[in-house]
Design a protein around this motif. Structure first.
Motif, mmCIF file in Angstrom:
data_model
loop_
_atom_site.group_PDB
_atom_site.id
_atom_site.type_symbol
_atom_site.label_atom_id
_atom_site.label_comp_id
_atom_site.label_asym_id
_atom_site.label_seq_id
_atom_site.Cartn_x
_atom_site.Cartn_y
_atom_site.Cartn_z
ATOM 1 N N PHE A 48 -88.420 -34.503 -35.229
ATOM 2 C CA PHE A 48 -88.340 -35.073 -35.807
ATOM 3 C C PHE A 48 -89.359 -36.021 -36.169
ATOM 4 O O PHE A 48 -89.929 -36.554 -37.077
ATOM 5 C CB PHE A 48 -87.749 -35.555 -35.964
ATOM 6 C CG PHE A 48 -85.981 -35.080 -36.354
ATOM 7 C CD1 PHE A 48 -85.850 -35.315 -37.901
ATOM 8 C CD2 PHE A 48 -84.986 -34.367 -35.951
ATOM 9 C CE1 PHE A 48 -84.550 -34.027 -38.131
ATOM 10 C CE2 PHE A 48 -84.394 -33.870 -35.870
ATOM 11 C CZ PHE A 48 -83.544 -33.795 -37.197
ATOM 12 N N VAL A 49 -90.813 -35.486 -35.636
ATOM 13 C CA VAL A 49 -91.970 -36.034 -35.578
ATOM 14 C C VAL A 49 -92.623 -36.381 -36.823
ATOM 15 O O VAL A 49 -93.847 -36.962 -37.085
ATOM 16 C CB VAL A 49 -92.884 -35.707 -34.234
ATOM 17 C CG1 VAL A 49 -94.036 -34.882 -34.967
ATOM 18 C CG2 VAL A 49 -93.672 -36.414 -34.155
ATOM 19 N N ASP A 50 -92.769 -35.401 -37.535
ATOM 20 C CA ASP A 50 -93.502 -35.545 -38.944
ATOM 21 C C ASP A 50 -92.354 -37.435 -39.461
ATOM 22 O O ASP A 50 -91.021 -37.388 -39.472
ATOM 23 C CB ASP A 50 -92.604 -34.360 -39.790
ATOM 24 C CG ASP A 50 -93.875 -33.522 -39.958
ATOM 25 O OD1 ASP A 50 -94.153 -33.095 -39.036
ATOM 26 O OD2 ASP A 50 -93.385 -32.538 -39.914
ATOM 27 N N GLY A 51 -93.386 -37.896 -40.319
ATOM 28 C CA GLY A 51 -93.048 -38.932 -41.184
ATOM 29 C C GLY A 51 -91.861 -39.183 -41.672
ATOM 30 O O GLY A 51 -91.194 -39.697 -41.258
ATOM 31 N N TYR A 52 -91.720 -38.345 -42.545
ATOM 32 C CA TYR A 52 -90.085 -38.436 -43.192
ATOM 33 C C TYR A 52 -89.428 -37.324 -42.745
ATOM 34 O O TYR A 52 -88.387 -36.465 -43.849
ATOM 35 C CB TYR A 52 -90.787 -38.153 -45.129
ATOM 36 C CG TYR A 52 -91.264 -39.677 -45.203
ATOM 37 C CD1 TYR A 52 -90.309 -40.787 -45.706
ATOM 38 C CD2 TYR A 52 -92.225 -39.954 -45.739
ATOM 39 C CE1 TYR A 52 -90.237 -41.803 -46.539
ATOM 40 C CE2 TYR A 52 -92.922 -41.266 -46.145
ATOM 41 C CZ TYR A 52 -91.504 -42.183 -46.612
ATOM 42 O OH TYR A 52 -91.967 -43.619 -47.369
ATOM 43 N N SER A 53 -89.343 -36.967 -41.551
ATOM 44 C CA SER A 53 -88.517 -35.844 -41.026
ATOM 45 C C SER A 53 -86.748 -35.789 -40.984
ATOM 46 O O SER A 53 -85.801 -34.932 -41.428
ATOM 47 C CB SER A 53 -88.780 -35.453 -40.083
ATOM 48 O OG SER A 53 -88.508 -37.009 -38.719
ATOM 49 N N PRO A 275 -86.473 -44.666 -40.743
ATOM 50 C CA PRO A 275 -86.929 -43.190 -41.119
ATOM 51 C C PRO A 275 -87.615 -41.897 -40.241
ATOM 52 O O PRO A 275 -87.841 -43.648 -39.193
ATOM 53 C CB PRO A 275 -87.998 -42.795 -42.269
ATOM 54 C CG PRO A 275 -88.649 -44.256 -42.272
ATOM 55 C CD PRO A 275 -87.858 -44.947 -41.409
ATOM 56 N N GLY A 276 -87.420 -41.142 -40.115
ATOM 57 C CA GLY A 276 -88.327 -40.715 -39.216
ATOM 58 C C GLY A 276 -87.623 -40.356 -36.898
ATOM 59 O O GLY A 276 -86.351 -40.626 -37.228
ATOM 60 N N CYS A 277 -88.321 -39.911 -36.594
ATOM 61 C CA CYS A 277 -88.404 -40.019 -35.457
ATOM 62 C C CYS A 277 -87.374 -41.070 -34.322
ATOM 63 O O CYS A 277 -87.234 -40.536 -33.288
ATOM 64 C CB CYS A 277 -89.629 -39.600 -34.642
ATOM 65 S SG CYS A 277 -90.764 -40.828 -33.956
ATOM 66 N N VAL A 278 -88.367 -42.164 -34.854
ATOM 67 C CA VAL A 278 -87.346 -43.046 -34.112
ATOM 68 C C VAL A 278 -85.157 -43.272 -34.253
ATOM 69 O O VAL A 278 -84.931 -43.592 -33.212
ATOM 70 C CB VAL A 278 -87.834 -45.061 -34.461
ATOM 71 C CG1 VAL A 278 -87.366 -45.728 -33.644
ATOM 72 C CG2 VAL A 278 -89.929 -44.881 -34.524
#
Lengths: 401, 401
Positions: A48-53, A275-278
């Protein structure tokens, strides 16, 4: 754009951490947030490393309502796990604290905080324009909070300002001494007065079992990158019925010309927070964390062993509660300070000599006192780390008990 | 903790994204933030996946002062890159907007915003307690802002409230129609009045060359996970001299009992905003982004080609400025809506039939209108995506021009 020199970009092309993977890292703020120790977290972050994954299937325009990945479930499950009614992800504990203060406090209101609170608690109070009253502590060497003083301070605020405090705040475990405070006793005082109780679980949630309701918290904050094995920045804001509506209130703004309005968005999250990877990292960490909190007793044993060993060095003294109840440990280290005075590397000698022995995480340049955390280390690592300190003491002729 | 059923944890154990890697993803908010397209970003995120990974060598207690990894340099270099005086990382553009508003606006002040602003701009205004006045747009089909109305609105606010607006705000490119606005002309109006100009570059910074000074921005905000190939949540707040001191003001809070104070911490960042892998991801993305903005002209060509192709379907019409100047594209799609009425999958048919053709990113369930972005796609992907739409139209007997 003419002033931008592209040669500066070289240094961003191969960013490395420079802390050897095999070292024993005692850094006090890092030990509870080591996401890299958990393969499932690393894998999920990568996917999910993409910004708005996480927004592929967002249908309702809000992070906590996304069903795939199961963010909606996560918000409910984490609330249950911490025994609170509602939860929202935030980009850190400080932002969660600020949101709670902003929702509950008007400028010029007075709030009560403990005098061992993290600096971000003071900054949150400053940012909302609150006056603060501090609950004092006992000072050197225990730095124990006088919890029964909450009553006195509440009465004092009412007497001096004519108003009850807008909220009272307690740091469950303080970041300087690792003291664990009896939140439940504070919760009882505040419930008797009907004053909202905001509890900061930055150093407890994700390390040890925490039940917000049992402790009497109306609002609870957590740092996921500090204690929940999660990538940064990540935190949680939780609230119980009676306060959840205030803390998570919906927007009532309306564009005067356009008529635009956003009734499905919450003001304190500014609509969507993480959002995202976090967010994914925190979700992936959840099963690991649910397991590791069961072993908190063992973590306290490791901390106590480490203290016992280091106090064999004459002049080294653990500050804070004794016996100690947390992995965050503050040592006073007069003998190391004496050595630093005449050492060619000055205060850096301790940091450097520890590194030579495979141990890192002590603040470079400090030697009058230092903080470490033993959290999540294996017993043999704890022993090796303690031996490194003893060895350095012996090398410099500091007597051992 | 007795109420927590551990069986719920199973669903967090293998989080997958479920969007096929090989699909052409036209999701309008995702295209500029695809960190996974850049191997250097992925690698850096992995190396710094631990919560406080960037804090190994933090000596001054503030993110923007950390020298290793080069966060200190990054803050300076990104400011130079965007031609602004000072920059701070934030966990998103919305938090940066809110910080700017909070620093510059007092409750009950009036601010001017454009009526195409992102919802988070309205929420930021609501959260600081500001009254808003909107600059109108031309409505269907162009939705163009009347930028010269800023003057009129400023005078109106002064006349009606007795005070000048606390700030004026413009969305450089709006998120509904992808219209690019002449920020420079607004900057000139505001400078004549001496009113702070806050420019939101969420859809420009990281996609095209932006010079804050050239545009006359006093404060500039950016979304890194939207347009800077970065993991989420990440954003930037930048300010020029005269405003940087206000926006990045230091704490002056003092504990009344303890005397504790935190003069090195900044209030609007709550001390430190973006540790860990996300800050590192943005740094690692910087060299890629510095290169890709040079090819913005080609991205506009791709968008125009895509519009030209889709408008071959009778009844499909691109809304917003024509010719179009941005990759974010809003299509009105009456003929698809007509089909959805009698289709067994209702409004989901378009989403599903696109997926069958290897294209994704159109909001599931919508068909009266849809938004896409062509950013960063290769020409053959753009062509395949356009052909997919044409093919679906033909299948359902919608005539082509």
């Amino acid at each position: 754009m003419s002033m931008f020199d592209e040669r500066v970009l070289e240094k961003y092309k191969n960013l490395t951490r420079g802390i050897e993977e095999r070292m024993i890292n005692l850094h006090p703020i890092q030990s509870g947030g080591r996401a890299g120790d958990y393969p499932g977290v690393v894998q999920a972050v990568l996917r999910f490393v993409d910004g708005y994954s996480v927004c592929d299937f967002c249908m309702k325009g809000r992070l906590d309502l996304i069903e795939s990945p199961p963010l909606c479930d996560f918000h409910k499950d984490i609330a249950t796990f911490l025994d609170m009614d509602e939860a929202r992800l935030f980009p850190g504990c400080r932002q969660a604290q600020y949101a709670a203060f902003h929702a509950l406090v008007k400028p010029e209101d007075t709030i009560i905080i403990d005098s061992l609170a993290h600096y971000s608690t003071y900054l949150s109070a400053e940012r909302v324009g609150a006056n603060i009253v501090e609950v004092p502590h006992s000072g050197y060497p225990d730095f124990d909070l006088f919890l029964d003083v909450y009553t006195e301070k509440i009465e004092e605020v009412k007497k001096e300002t004519g108003k009850w405090p807008a909220l009272a705040f307690l740091t469950h475990v303080d970041y300087n001494y690792g003291n664990v405070f009896d939140a439940k006793s504070v919760g009882k005082i505040l419930h008797d007065y009907g004053i909202p109780f905001v509890l900061n679980g930055a150093y407890t949630i994700g390390r040890m079992p925490v039940s917000g309701k049992d402790l009497g918290a109306d609002v609870l904050t957590a740092s996921l990158h500090k204690s929940f094995a999660s990538p940064a920045p990540s935190g949680l804001l939780l609230a119980n019925e009676g306060y959840a509506d205030v803390v998570f209130k919906s927007s009532s703004m309306r564009g005067p010309w356009s008529g635009r309005n956003f009734g499905n968005k919450e003001v304190e999250t500014l609509g969507c927070t993480l959002p995202g990877c976090v967010a994914i990292g925190a979700m992936a960490a959840f099963p690991y964390v649910a397991e590791r909190i069961k072993h908190w007793g063992e973590e306290v044993k490791k901390a106590r062993y480490f203290i016992e060993q280091l106090e064999r060095i004459r002049g080294i003294k653990q500050l804070g509660q004794r016996p100690h109840n947390h992995d965050l440990i503050h040592f006073e280290s007069e003998p190391f300070f004496e050595i630093s005075k005449n050492h060619p590397r000055k205060g850096f000698f301790l940091y450097e000599e520890l590194r030579e022995r495979g141990v890192t995480g002590v603040q470079p340049g400090l030697s009058t006192a230092f903080k470490v955390s033993t959290y999540g280390k294996k017993w043999d690592q704890i022993k090796l780390a303690a031996e490194a300190f003893l060895d350095i003491a012996q090398k410099h002729n500091i007597p051992l008990y």
